[in-house]
Design a protein around this motif. Structure first.
Motif, PDB file in Angstrom:
ATOM      1  N   LEU A  27      73.635  17.466  73.197  1.00  0.00           N
ATOM      2  CA  LEU A  27      73.586  17.731  71.758  1.00  0.00           C
ATOM      3  C   LEU A  27      73.369  19.215  71.459  1.00  0.00           C
ATOM      4  O   LEU A  27      73.947  19.737  70.519  1.00  0.00           O
ATOM      5  N   LEU A  28      72.525  19.869  72.267  1.00  0.00           N
ATOM      6  CA  LEU A  28      72.119  21.229  71.867  1.00  0.00           C
ATOM      7  C   LEU A  28      72.336  22.307  72.930  1.00  0.00           C
ATOM      8  O   LEU A  28      71.761  23.389  72.830  1.00  0.00           O
ATOM      9  N   HIS A  29      73.151  22.061  73.960  1.00  0.00           N
ATOM     10  CA  HIS A  29      73.446  23.126  74.933  1.00  0.00           C
ATOM     11  C   HIS A  29      73.968  24.350  74.158  1.00  0.00           C
ATOM     12  O   HIS A  29      74.828  24.215  73.285  1.00  0.00           O
ATOM     13  N   ALA A  50      74.992   9.193  54.832  1.00  0.00           N
ATOM     14  CA  ALA A  50      74.831   8.749  53.437  1.00  0.00           C
ATOM     15  C   ALA A  50      75.065   9.857  52.398  1.00  0.00           C
ATOM     16  O   ALA A  50      75.786   9.637  51.425  1.00  0.00           O
ATOM     17  N   PRO A  51      74.504  11.073  52.573  1.00  0.00           N
ATOM     18  CA  PRO A  51      74.762  12.095  51.544  1.00  0.00           C
ATOM     19  C   PRO A  51      76.228  12.480  51.449  1.00  0.00           C
ATOM     20  O   PRO A  51      76.675  12.941  50.393  1.00  0.00           O
ATOM     21  N   GLU A  52      76.984  12.293  52.544  1.00  0.00           N
ATOM     22  CA  GLU A  52      78.414  12.617  52.515  1.00  0.00           C
ATOM     23  C   GLU A  52      79.210  11.480  51.864  1.00  0.00           C
ATOM     24  O   GLU A  52      80.359  11.649  51.484  1.00  0.00           O
ATOM     25  N   GLY A  84      66.833  18.506  59.976  1.00  0.00           N
ATOM     26  CA  GLY A  84      68.217  18.201  60.342  1.00  0.00           C
ATOM     27  C   GLY A  84      69.119  18.050  59.135  1.00  0.00           C
ATOM     28  O   GLY A  84      69.654  16.971  58.883  1.00  0.00           O
ATOM     29  N   PRO A  85      69.330  19.136  58.355  1.00  0.00           N
ATOM     30  CA  PRO A  85      70.041  19.009  57.071  1.00  0.00           C
ATOM     31  C   PRO A  85      71.561  18.904  57.171  1.00  0.00           C
ATOM     32  O   PRO A  85      72.223  18.868  56.127  1.00  0.00           O
ATOM     33  N   GLY A  86      72.148  18.874  58.357  1.00  0.00           N
ATOM     34  CA  GLY A  86      73.608  18.707  58.471  1.00  0.00           C
ATOM     35  C   GLY A  86      74.350  19.802  57.727  1.00  0.00           C
ATOM     36  O   GLY A  86      74.186  20.980  58.002  1.00  0.00           O
ATOM     37  N   ARG A  87      75.140  19.394  56.727  1.00  0.00           N
ATOM     38  CA  ARG A  87      75.896  20.377  55.927  1.00  0.00           C
ATOM     39  C   ARG A  87      75.107  20.926  54.750  1.00  0.00           C
ATOM     40  O   ARG A  87      75.631  21.730  53.985  1.00  0.00           O
ATOM     41  N   LEU A 112      64.256  24.636  55.875  1.00  0.00           N
ATOM     42  CA  LEU A 112      65.163  23.750  56.611  1.00  0.00           C
ATOM     43  C   LEU A 112      64.840  23.825  58.103  1.00  0.00           C
ATOM     44  O   LEU A 112      64.731  24.924  58.660  1.00  0.00           O
ATOM     45  N   ILE A 113      64.682  22.662  58.721  1.00  0.00           N
ATOM     46  CA  ILE A 113      64.401  22.619  60.160  1.00  0.00           C
ATOM     47  C   ILE A 113      65.715  22.290  60.845  1.00  0.00           C
ATOM     48  O   ILE A 113      66.225  21.170  60.713  1.00  0.00           O
ATOM     49  N   GLU A 114      66.300  23.265  61.520  1.00  0.00           N
ATOM     50  CA  GLU A 114      67.649  23.079  62.067  1.00  0.00           C
ATOM     51  C   GLU A 114      67.767  23.798  63.395  1.00  0.00           C
ATOM     52  O   GLU A 114      67.427  24.975  63.496  1.00  0.00           O
ATOM     53  N   ALA A 115      68.264  23.105  64.412  1.00  0.00           N
ATOM     54  CA  ALA A 115      68.388  23.704  65.742  1.00  0.00           C
ATOM     55  C   ALA A 115      69.739  24.377  65.956  1.00  0.00           C
ATOM     56  O   ALA A 115      69.860  25.244  66.811  1.00  0.00           O
ATOM     57  N   VAL A 122      76.662  26.751  57.912  1.00  0.00           N
ATOM     58  CA  VAL A 122      77.233  25.832  56.911  1.00  0.00           C
ATOM     59  C   VAL A 122      76.202  25.587  55.795  1.00  0.00           C
ATOM     60  O   VAL A 122      76.520  25.622  54.599  1.00  0.00           O
ATOM     61  N   GLN A 123      74.946  25.368  56.185  1.00  0.00           N
ATOM     62  CA  GLN A 123      73.877  25.118  55.189  1.00  0.00           C
ATOM     63  C   GLN A 123      73.681  26.338  54.283  1.00  0.00           C
ATOM     64  O   GLN A 123      73.453  26.199  53.070  1.00  0.00           O
ATOM     65  N   ALA A 124      73.776  27.540  54.869  1.00  0.00           N
ATOM     66  CA  ALA A 124      73.590  28.761  54.076  1.00  0.00           C
ATOM     67  C   ALA A 124      74.651  28.833  52.982  1.00  0.00           C
ATOM     68  O   ALA A 124      74.383  29.252  51.859  1.00  0.00           O
ATOM     69  N   ALA A 150      63.967  13.409  55.965  1.00  0.00           N
ATOM     70  CA  ALA A 150      64.655  13.410  57.263  1.00  0.00           C
ATOM     71  C   ALA A 150      65.624  12.235  57.251  1.00  0.00           C
ATOM     72  O   ALA A 150      65.209  11.087  57.378  1.00  0.00           O
ATOM     73  N   ASN A 151      66.903  12.535  57.051  1.00  0.00           N
ATOM     74  CA  ASN A 151      67.912  11.477  57.075  1.00  0.00           C
ATOM     75  C   ASN A 151      68.747  11.610  58.342  1.00  0.00           C
ATOM     76  O   ASN A 151      69.341  12.663  58.591  1.00  0.00           O
ATOM     77  N   GLU A 152      68.771  10.562  59.137  1.00  0.00           N
ATOM     78  CA  GLU A 152      69.498  10.578  60.418  1.00  0.00           C
ATOM     79  C   GLU A 152      69.130  11.800  61.264  1.00  0.00           C
ATOM     80  O   GLU A 152      69.995  12.439  61.848  1.00  0.00           O
TER      81      GLU A 152
HETATM   82  N1  SAH Z   1      70.662  14.860  57.606  1.00  0.00           N
HETATM   83  C1  SAH Z   1      72.068  15.174  57.711  1.00  0.00           C
HETATM   84  C2  SAH Z   1      72.562  15.363  59.145  1.00  0.00           C
HETATM   85  C3  SAH Z   1      72.169  14.382  60.214  1.00  0.00           C
HETATM   86  S1  SAH Z   1      72.826  14.813  61.814  1.00  0.00           S
HETATM   87  C4  SAH Z   1      72.880  14.146  56.950  1.00  0.00           C
HETATM   88  O1  SAH Z   1      72.322  13.144  56.539  1.00  0.00           O
HETATM   89  O2  SAH Z   1      74.080  14.371  56.740  1.00  0.00           O
HETATM   90  C5  SAH Z   1      71.421  15.511  62.651  1.00  0.00           C
HETATM   91  C6  SAH Z   1      71.005  16.887  62.211  1.00  0.00           C
HETATM   92  O3  SAH Z   1      69.829  17.239  62.946  1.00  0.00           O
HETATM   93  C7  SAH Z   1      71.992  18.015  62.456  1.00  0.00           C
HETATM   94  O4  SAH Z   1      71.863  18.951  61.404  1.00  0.00           O
HETATM   95  C8  SAH Z   1      71.508  18.587  63.804  1.00  0.00           C
HETATM   96  O5  SAH Z   1      71.961  19.874  64.073  1.00  0.00           O
HETATM   97  C9  SAH Z   1      70.008  18.508  63.602  1.00  0.00           C
HETATM   98  N2  SAH Z   1      69.204  18.474  64.836  1.00  0.00           N
HETATM   99  C10 SAH Z   1      69.425  17.714  65.936  1.00  0.00           C
HETATM  100  N3  SAH Z   1      68.438  17.898  66.843  1.00  0.00           N
HETATM  101  C11 SAH Z   1      67.566  18.780  66.296  1.00  0.00           C
HETATM  102  C12 SAH Z   1      66.334  19.368  66.733  1.00  0.00           C
HETATM  103  N4  SAH Z   1      65.818  19.081  67.925  1.00  0.00           N
HETATM  104  N5  SAH Z   1      65.694  20.221  65.897  1.00  0.00           N
HETATM  105  C13 SAH Z   1      66.227  20.534  64.680  1.00  0.00           C
HETATM  106  N6  SAH Z   1      67.390  20.009  64.215  1.00  0.00           N
HETATM  107  C14 SAH Z   1      68.057  19.156  65.010  1.00  0.00           C
END
Ligand code: SAH
Length: 353
Positions: A27-29, A50-52, A84-87, A112-115, A122-124, A150-152
Protein backbone atom coordinates in the motif's frame (compact mmCIF):
# COMPACT_ATOMS: atom_id res chain seq x y z
CA UNK A 1 12.19 -3.30 -10.81
CA UNK A 2 8.71 -4.35 -9.66
CA UNK A 3 7.29 -4.59 -6.16
CA UNK A 4 7.09 -8.37 -6.54
CA UNK A 5 10.87 -8.49 -7.20
CA UNK A 6 11.54 -6.23 -4.19
CA UNK A 7 9.42 -8.52 -1.99
CA UNK A 8 11.11 -11.66 -3.35
CA UNK A 9 14.55 -10.18 -2.58
CA UNK A 10 13.48 -9.21 0.94
CA UNK A 11 12.07 -12.70 1.60
CA UNK A 12 15.29 -14.29 0.29
CA UNK A 13 17.49 -12.30 2.68
CA UNK A 14 15.21 -11.99 5.70
CA UNK A 15 12.91 -15.04 5.47
CA UNK A 16 9.10 -15.03 5.26
CA UNK A 17 7.22 -11.80 6.04
CA UNK A 18 3.99 -11.24 7.97
CA UNK A 19 0.73 -10.25 6.26
CA UNK A 20 1.17 -6.83 7.94
CA UNK A 21 4.63 -6.34 6.41
CA UNK A 22 3.25 -7.40 3.02
CA UNK A 23 0.30 -4.99 3.23
CA UNK A 24 2.51 -2.11 4.35
CA UNK A 25 4.82 -2.54 1.33
CA UNK A 26 1.95 -3.05 -1.13
CA UNK A 27 0.00 0.00 0.00
CA UNK A 28 2.68 2.51 0.95
CA UNK A 29 6.05 1.50 -0.61
CA UNK A 30 7.67 4.90 -1.44
CA UNK A 31 7.91 4.08 -5.16
CA UNK A 32 5.58 1.19 -5.95
CA UNK A 33 2.91 1.42 -3.20
CA UNK A 34 -0.74 1.34 -4.25
CA UNK A 35 -1.65 4.67 -2.60
CA UNK A 36 1.76 6.24 -3.25
CA UNK A 37 1.40 6.49 -6.97
CA UNK A 38 -2.24 6.70 -7.93
CA UNK A 39 -5.73 8.00 -7.34
CA UNK A 40 -7.67 4.73 -7.12
CA UNK A 41 -11.17 6.13 -6.61
CA UNK A 42 -14.17 6.38 -8.91
CA UNK A 43 -15.67 4.57 -11.90
CA UNK A 44 -12.35 4.60 -13.78
CA UNK A 45 -10.33 3.60 -10.71
CA UNK A 46 -10.48 0.41 -8.65
CA UNK A 47 -13.29 1.17 -6.18
CA UNK A 48 -15.84 3.81 -5.18
CA UNK A 49 -16.20 5.10 -1.64
CA UNK A 50 -19.33 6.66 -0.10
CA UNK A 51 -18.29 10.34 -0.52
CA UNK A 52 -17.59 9.62 -4.21
CA UNK A 53 -21.11 8.16 -4.56
CA UNK A 54 -22.92 11.25 -3.29
CA UNK A 55 -22.42 14.63 -1.63
CA UNK A 56 -25.18 13.65 0.85
CA UNK A 57 -22.75 11.42 2.76
CA UNK A 58 -20.24 14.15 3.67
CA UNK A 59 -22.93 16.76 4.24
CA UNK A 60 -24.76 14.68 6.85
CA UNK A 61 -21.53 13.69 8.58
CA UNK A 62 -20.53 17.36 8.73
CA UNK A 63 -23.85 18.30 10.30
CA UNK A 64 -23.60 15.50 12.87
CA UNK A 65 -20.14 16.65 13.97
CA UNK A 66 -21.14 20.33 14.00
CA UNK A 67 -24.16 19.50 16.19
CA UNK A 68 -21.89 17.53 18.55
CA UNK A 69 -19.63 20.63 18.68
CA UNK A 70 -22.65 22.81 19.56
CA UNK A 71 -23.87 20.29 22.18
CA UNK A 72 -20.45 20.29 23.82
CA UNK A 73 -20.44 24.05 24.36
CA UNK A 74 -18.39 25.17 21.30
CA UNK A 75 -15.58 26.68 23.37
CA UNK A 76 -12.40 27.96 21.66
CA UNK A 77 -10.34 26.51 18.89
CA UNK A 78 -10.68 22.83 17.90
CA UNK A 79 -9.26 20.38 15.37
CA UNK A 80 -11.48 19.27 12.52
CA UNK A 81 -9.62 16.21 11.25
CA UNK A 82 -9.96 13.47 8.70
CA UNK A 83 -7.89 10.30 8.68
CA UNK A 84 -7.18 9.02 5.15
CA UNK A 85 -9.08 11.71 3.21
CA UNK A 86 -8.65 10.13 -0.27
CA UNK A 87 -9.48 12.85 -2.79
CA UNK A 88 -10.72 15.30 -0.12
CA UNK A 89 -14.30 14.91 -1.36
CA UNK A 90 -15.82 14.07 2.02
CA UNK A 91 -14.15 17.03 3.71
CA UNK A 92 -15.20 19.51 1.03
CA UNK A 93 -18.82 18.34 1.51
CA UNK A 94 -18.46 18.68 5.30
CA UNK A 95 -17.18 22.24 4.88
CA UNK A 96 -19.93 23.26 2.45
CA UNK A 97 -22.68 21.86 4.69
CA UNK A 98 -21.34 23.57 7.82
CA UNK A 99 -20.39 26.94 6.39
CA UNK A 100 -23.48 28.71 7.80
CA UNK A 101 -23.14 27.33 11.32
CA UNK A 102 -22.09 30.41 13.34
CA UNK A 103 -18.51 30.17 14.61
CA UNK A 104 -17.88 26.55 13.53
CA UNK A 105 -15.42 27.10 10.73
CA UNK A 106 -13.75 30.11 12.40
CA UNK A 107 -12.89 27.93 15.39
CA UNK A 108 -11.86 24.91 13.28
CA UNK A 109 -8.25 24.06 12.49
CA UNK A 110 -8.37 21.68 9.52
CA UNK A 111 -5.94 18.75 9.81
CA UNK A 112 -5.60 15.85 7.36
CA UNK A 113 -3.83 12.62 8.30
CA UNK A 114 -2.47 11.24 5.03
CA UNK A 115 0.48 8.98 4.24
CA UNK A 116 0.45 9.31 0.45
CA UNK A 117 2.23 12.33 -1.09
CA UNK A 118 0.31 11.81 -4.30
CA UNK A 119 -3.09 11.94 -2.56
CA UNK A 120 -1.95 14.98 -0.53
CA UNK A 121 -1.56 16.84 -3.84
CA UNK A 122 -5.08 15.80 -4.89
CA UNK A 123 -6.47 16.89 -1.48
CA UNK A 124 -4.65 20.24 -1.72
CA UNK A 125 -6.44 20.87 -5.02
CA UNK A 126 -9.89 19.90 -3.68
CA UNK A 127 -9.46 21.90 -0.47
CA UNK A 128 -7.55 24.90 -1.88
CA UNK A 129 -9.97 27.39 -0.31
CA UNK A 130 -9.71 25.89 3.18
CA UNK A 131 -6.06 26.02 4.21
CA UNK A 132 -5.57 22.48 5.60
CA UNK A 133 -2.42 21.21 7.29
CA UNK A 134 -1.21 17.63 6.81
CA UNK A 135 0.29 15.25 9.32
CA UNK A 136 1.63 11.73 8.76
CA UNK A 137 1.41 10.60 12.37
CA UNK A 138 -1.68 10.77 14.53
CA UNK A 139 0.44 11.74 17.56
CA UNK A 140 0.98 15.14 15.89
CA UNK A 141 -2.69 16.12 16.31
CA UNK A 142 -2.90 19.43 18.22
CA UNK A 143 -3.61 19.25 21.95
CA UNK A 144 -7.18 20.61 21.81
CA UNK A 145 -10.75 19.32 21.23
CA UNK A 146 -10.88 16.91 18.30
CA UNK A 147 -13.74 16.29 15.88
CA UNK A 148 -12.57 13.53 13.55
CA UNK A 149 -13.86 11.50 10.61
CA UNK A 150 -12.38 8.25 9.34
CA UNK A 151 -14.18 6.70 6.39
CA UNK A 152 -12.62 3.53 4.97
CA UNK A 153 -9.36 4.40 6.72
CA UNK A 154 -8.92 1.62 9.28
CA UNK A 155 -9.60 -1.13 6.70
CA UNK A 156 -6.46 -0.04 4.83
CA UNK A 157 -4.14 -0.43 7.84
CA UNK A 158 -2.01 -3.59 7.87
CA UNK A 159 -3.28 -6.68 9.72
CA UNK A 160 -1.60 -9.71 11.22
CA UNK A 161 -3.38 -13.04 10.81
CA UNK A 162 -3.23 -16.03 13.15
CA UNK A 163 -4.55 -19.53 12.55
CA UNK A 164 -5.46 -21.92 15.33
CA UNK A 165 -4.02 -25.45 15.38
CA UNK A 166 -5.48 -27.25 18.40
CA UNK A 167 -4.40 -25.02 21.33
CA UNK A 168 -1.59 -23.27 19.49
CA UNK A 169 -1.70 -20.18 17.24
CA UNK A 170 0.43 -19.96 14.08
CA UNK A 171 0.99 -16.66 12.31
CA UNK A 172 0.15 -16.52 8.61
CA UNK A 173 3.25 -15.40 6.66
CA UNK A 174 4.19 -14.95 3.03
CA UNK A 175 7.13 -16.73 1.39
CA UNK A 176 8.27 -17.66 -2.13
CA UNK A 177 7.24 -21.03 -3.51
CA UNK A 178 8.29 -22.02 -7.06
CA UNK A 179 8.97 -18.36 -7.85
CA UNK A 180 5.55 -17.22 -6.65
CA UNK A 181 4.37 -15.41 -3.50
CA UNK A 182 2.46 -17.90 -1.34
CA UNK A 183 1.02 -18.15 2.15
CA UNK A 184 2.79 -20.19 4.81
CA UNK A 185 2.64 -20.38 8.63
CA UNK A 186 5.22 -19.75 11.33
CA UNK A 187 5.04 -20.56 15.02
CA UNK A 188 4.20 -17.74 17.36
CA UNK A 189 4.16 -17.38 21.12
CA UNK A 190 0.65 -17.62 22.57
CA UNK A 191 0.53 -14.11 24.07
CA UNK A 192 -2.41 -13.16 26.27
CA UNK A 193 -4.56 -11.64 23.47
CA UNK A 194 -4.29 -14.86 21.48
CA UNK A 195 -4.90 -17.03 24.54
CA UNK A 196 -8.18 -15.16 25.14
CA UNK A 197 -9.42 -16.09 21.68
CA UNK A 198 -9.06 -19.83 22.43
CA UNK A 199 -12.45 -19.46 24.13
CA UNK A 200 -14.49 -18.39 21.07
CA UNK A 201 -12.62 -20.12 18.22
CA UNK A 202 -12.09 -23.70 17.06
CA UNK A 203 -9.33 -25.66 15.39
CA UNK A 204 -8.44 -24.13 11.98
CA UNK A 205 -10.03 -20.71 12.62
CA UNK A 206 -8.26 -17.52 11.56
CA UNK A 207 -8.32 -14.29 13.58
CA UNK A 208 -6.82 -10.92 12.75
CA UNK A 209 -5.26 -8.03 14.65
CA UNK A 210 -4.35 -4.57 13.43
CA UNK A 211 -1.41 -3.21 15.46
CA UNK A 212 -1.36 0.34 13.99
CA UNK A 213 -5.05 0.90 14.51
CA UNK A 214 -4.72 0.21 18.24
CA UNK A 215 -2.12 2.97 18.56
CA UNK A 216 -4.07 5.38 16.35
CA UNK A 217 -7.40 4.97 18.10
CA UNK A 218 -5.73 5.19 21.52
CA UNK A 219 -4.39 8.64 20.55
CA UNK A 220 -7.79 9.75 19.25
CA UNK A 221 -9.42 8.47 22.46
CA UNK A 222 -6.95 10.34 24.66
CA UNK A 223 -7.50 13.65 22.83
CA UNK A 224 -11.29 13.36 22.99
CA UNK A 225 -11.48 12.29 26.61
CA UNK A 226 -9.00 14.98 27.70
CA UNK A 227 -10.18 17.97 25.63
CA UNK A 228 -13.63 17.03 24.27
CA UNK A 229 -14.81 16.28 20.74
CA UNK A 230 -16.13 13.25 18.85
CA UNK A 231 -15.02 10.77 16.23
CA UNK A 232 -17.07 9.06 13.55
CA UNK A 233 -15.43 5.85 12.34
CA UNK A 234 -17.11 4.35 9.29
CA UNK A 235 -15.98 1.11 7.72
CA UNK A 236 -16.96 -2.43 6.83
CA UNK A 237 -16.55 -5.00 9.51
CA UNK A 238 -18.13 -6.30 12.66
CA UNK A 239 -18.03 -6.07 16.41
CA UNK A 240 -15.42 -8.85 16.62
CA UNK A 241 -12.99 -10.19 13.99
CA UNK A 242 -13.48 -13.78 12.98
CA UNK A 243 -12.11 -15.45 9.87
CA UNK A 244 -9.84 -14.46 6.99
CA UNK A 245 -11.08 -11.11 5.66
CA UNK A 246 -8.00 -10.01 3.67
CA UNK A 247 -9.22 -8.95 0.25
CA UNK A 248 -7.84 -7.37 -2.91
CA UNK A 249 -9.74 -5.32 -5.48
CA UNK A 250 -8.55 -4.20 -8.91
CA UNK A 251 -10.81 -2.38 -11.36
CA UNK A 252 -13.93 -3.23 -9.32
CA UNK A 253 -13.13 -7.00 -9.36
CA UNK A 254 -11.89 -9.29 -6.58
CA UNK A 255 -8.38 -10.63 -7.22
CA UNK A 256 -6.13 -12.92 -5.15
CA UNK A 257 -4.38 -10.78 -2.46
CA UNK A 258 -0.92 -12.03 -3.53
CA UNK A 259 -1.46 -11.80 -7.29
CA UNK A 260 -0.73 -8.12 -7.99
CA UNK A 261 1.38 -6.50 -5.25
CA UNK A 262 1.09 -2.69 -5.40
CA UNK A 263 -1.46 -2.90 -8.24
CA UNK A 264 -4.57 -3.87 -6.26
CA UNK A 265 -6.18 -2.34 -3.18
CA UNK A 266 -5.69 -4.50 -0.08
CA UNK A 267 -8.12 -4.20 2.81
CA UNK A 268 -9.68 -6.27 5.56
CA UNK A 269 -12.73 -6.01 7.79
CA UNK A 270 -12.52 -3.76 10.82
CA UNK A 271 -12.82 -5.26 14.31
CA UNK A 272 -14.83 -2.46 15.98
CA UNK A 273 -14.62 -4.00 19.44
CA UNK A 274 -10.82 -3.70 19.33
CA UNK A 275 -11.16 0.01 18.40
CA UNK A 276 -13.71 0.68 21.16
CA UNK A 277 -11.54 -1.03 23.80
CA UNK A 278 -8.45 0.89 22.78
CA UNK A 279 -10.29 4.26 22.87
CA UNK A 280 -11.12 3.96 26.61
CA UNK A 281 -11.58 6.25 28.65
CA UNK A 282 -13.57 7.61 25.71
CA UNK A 283 -17.07 6.20 25.51
CA UNK A 284 -18.32 4.53 22.34
CA UNK A 285 -21.73 4.46 20.69
CA UNK A 286 -23.64 1.37 19.70
CA UNK A 287 -22.21 -0.01 16.44
CA UNK A 288 -24.80 1.21 13.92
CA UNK A 289 -25.30 0.29 10.28
CA UNK A 290 -24.55 3.10 7.82
CA UNK A 291 -28.09 3.02 6.38
CA UNK A 292 -29.72 3.57 9.78
CA UNK A 293 -27.18 6.27 10.69
CA UNK A 294 -27.82 8.24 7.49
CA UNK A 295 -31.60 7.86 7.78
CA UNK A 296 -31.54 9.17 11.33
CA UNK A 297 -29.62 12.19 10.05
CA UNK A 298 -32.27 12.91 7.42
CA UNK A 299 -30.90 11.51 4.17
CA UNK A 300 -34.47 10.90 2.87
CA UNK A 301 -35.26 14.58 3.08
CA UNK A 302 -31.90 15.62 1.64
CA UNK A 303 -32.34 13.30 -1.36
CA UNK A 304 -35.82 14.74 -2.02
CA UNK A 305 -34.46 18.28 -1.73
CA UNK A 306 -31.64 17.61 -4.20
CA UNK A 307 -34.04 15.88 -6.61
CA UNK A 308 -36.51 18.78 -6.68
CA UNK A 309 -36.66 20.63 -9.98
CA UNK A 310 -33.85 18.58 -11.53
CA UNK A 311 -33.70 16.74 -14.84
CA UNK A 312 -35.23 13.20 -14.63
CA UNK A 313 -31.81 11.60 -15.37
CA UNK A 314 -30.22 13.51 -12.49
CA UNK A 315 -33.18 12.61 -10.25
CA UNK A 316 -32.62 8.94 -11.02
CA UNK A 317 -28.92 9.27 -10.16
CA UNK A 318 -29.73 10.89 -6.80
CA UNK A 319 -32.11 8.10 -5.77
CA UNK A 320 -29.70 5.42 -7.04
CA UNK A 321 -26.98 6.96 -4.84
CA UNK A 322 -29.44 7.10 -1.92
CA UNK A 323 -30.17 3.35 -2.37
CA UNK A 324 -26.50 2.53 -2.66
CA UNK A 325 -25.63 4.31 0.59
CA UNK A 326 -28.61 3.13 2.66
CA UNK A 327 -30.10 -0.12 1.35
CA UNK A 328 -29.18 -3.18 3.45
CA UNK A 329 -28.41 -5.18 0.28
CA UNK A 330 -25.97 -2.51 -0.93
CA UNK A 331 -23.66 -0.47 1.39
CA UNK A 332 -26.32 0.25 4.03
CA UNK A 333 -25.66 -2.75 6.25
CA UNK A 334 -22.12 -3.97 5.59
CA UNK A 335 -20.75 -0.52 6.44
CA UNK A 336 -20.99 0.36 10.13
CA UNK A 337 -20.54 3.54 12.15
CA UNK A 338 -18.89 3.76 15.57
CA UNK A 339 -18.93 7.06 17.46
CA UNK A 340 -16.40 8.02 20.14
CA UNK A 341 -17.22 10.77 22.63
CA UNK A 342 -16.24 12.03 26.13
CA UNK A 343 -17.54 10.28 29.24
CA UNK A 344 -19.91 13.08 30.28
CA UNK A 345 -21.37 13.74 26.81
CA UNK A 346 -23.91 12.15 24.47
CA UNK A 347 -22.95 10.41 21.22
CA UNK A 348 -22.94 12.50 18.02
CA UNK A 349 -26.39 12.74 16.32
CA UNK A 350 -27.29 9.62 14.34
CA UNK A 351 -25.90 7.32 17.03
CA UNK A 352 -27.10 6.02 20.39
CA UNK A 353 -25.28 4.75 23.49
N1 SAH B 1 -11.69 8.38 3.19
C1 SAH B 1 -11.53 8.38 1.75
C2 SAH B 1 -10.44 7.43 1.25
C3 SAH B 1 -10.34 6.03 1.79
S1 SAH B 1 -8.97 5.13 1.09
C4 SAH B 1 -12.87 8.12 1.09
O1 SAH B 1 -13.81 7.77 1.78
O2 SAH B 1 -12.97 8.29 -0.13
C5 SAH B 1 -7.76 5.16 2.39
C6 SAH B 1 -7.06 6.48 2.60
O3 SAH B 1 -6.18 6.32 3.72
C7 SAH B 1 -6.19 6.98 1.46
O4 SAH B 1 -6.25 8.39 1.45
C8 SAH B 1 -4.79 6.47 1.87
O5 SAH B 1 -3.74 7.13 1.24
C9 SAH B 1 -4.84 6.72 3.36
N2 SAH B 1 -3.92 5.90 4.17
C10 SAH B 1 -3.71 4.57 4.07
N3 SAH B 1 -2.84 4.16 5.03
C11 SAH B 1 -2.52 5.25 5.76
C12 SAH B 1 -1.68 5.48 6.90
N4 SAH B 1 -1.00 4.49 7.46
N5 SAH B 1 -1.61 6.74 7.41
C13 SAH B 1 -2.29 7.76 6.83
N6 SAH B 1 -3.10 7.60 5.75
C14 SAH B 1 -3.21 6.38 5.21
Amino acid sequence: MTLKKILAKRIKTQGSISVAEFMEECLLHPEFGYYTKRDPFGHHGDFITAPEISQMFGELIGLSLAQAWINQGQSGSFTLAEAGPGRGTLMVDVLRATRNIPGFQDAAQLVLIEASDHLRTVQARTLKDHNPTWIKHIEDLPEQPLFLIANEFFDALPIRQFQRDRDQWWERHIHMSSGKLAFTHVTTSNHSELKKRLIDTKDGDIIESRPDSQRIVATIGTRISRYGGSALIIDYGNWRSHGDTLQAVKQHQWVHPLSAPGESDLTSHVDFEALALEAVPCKHSELTSQGIFLKRLGIDLRAQQLAQNTHPTKKKEIFAAYDRLTHPDQCGHIFKVLGLFPEDEAPPPGLTE
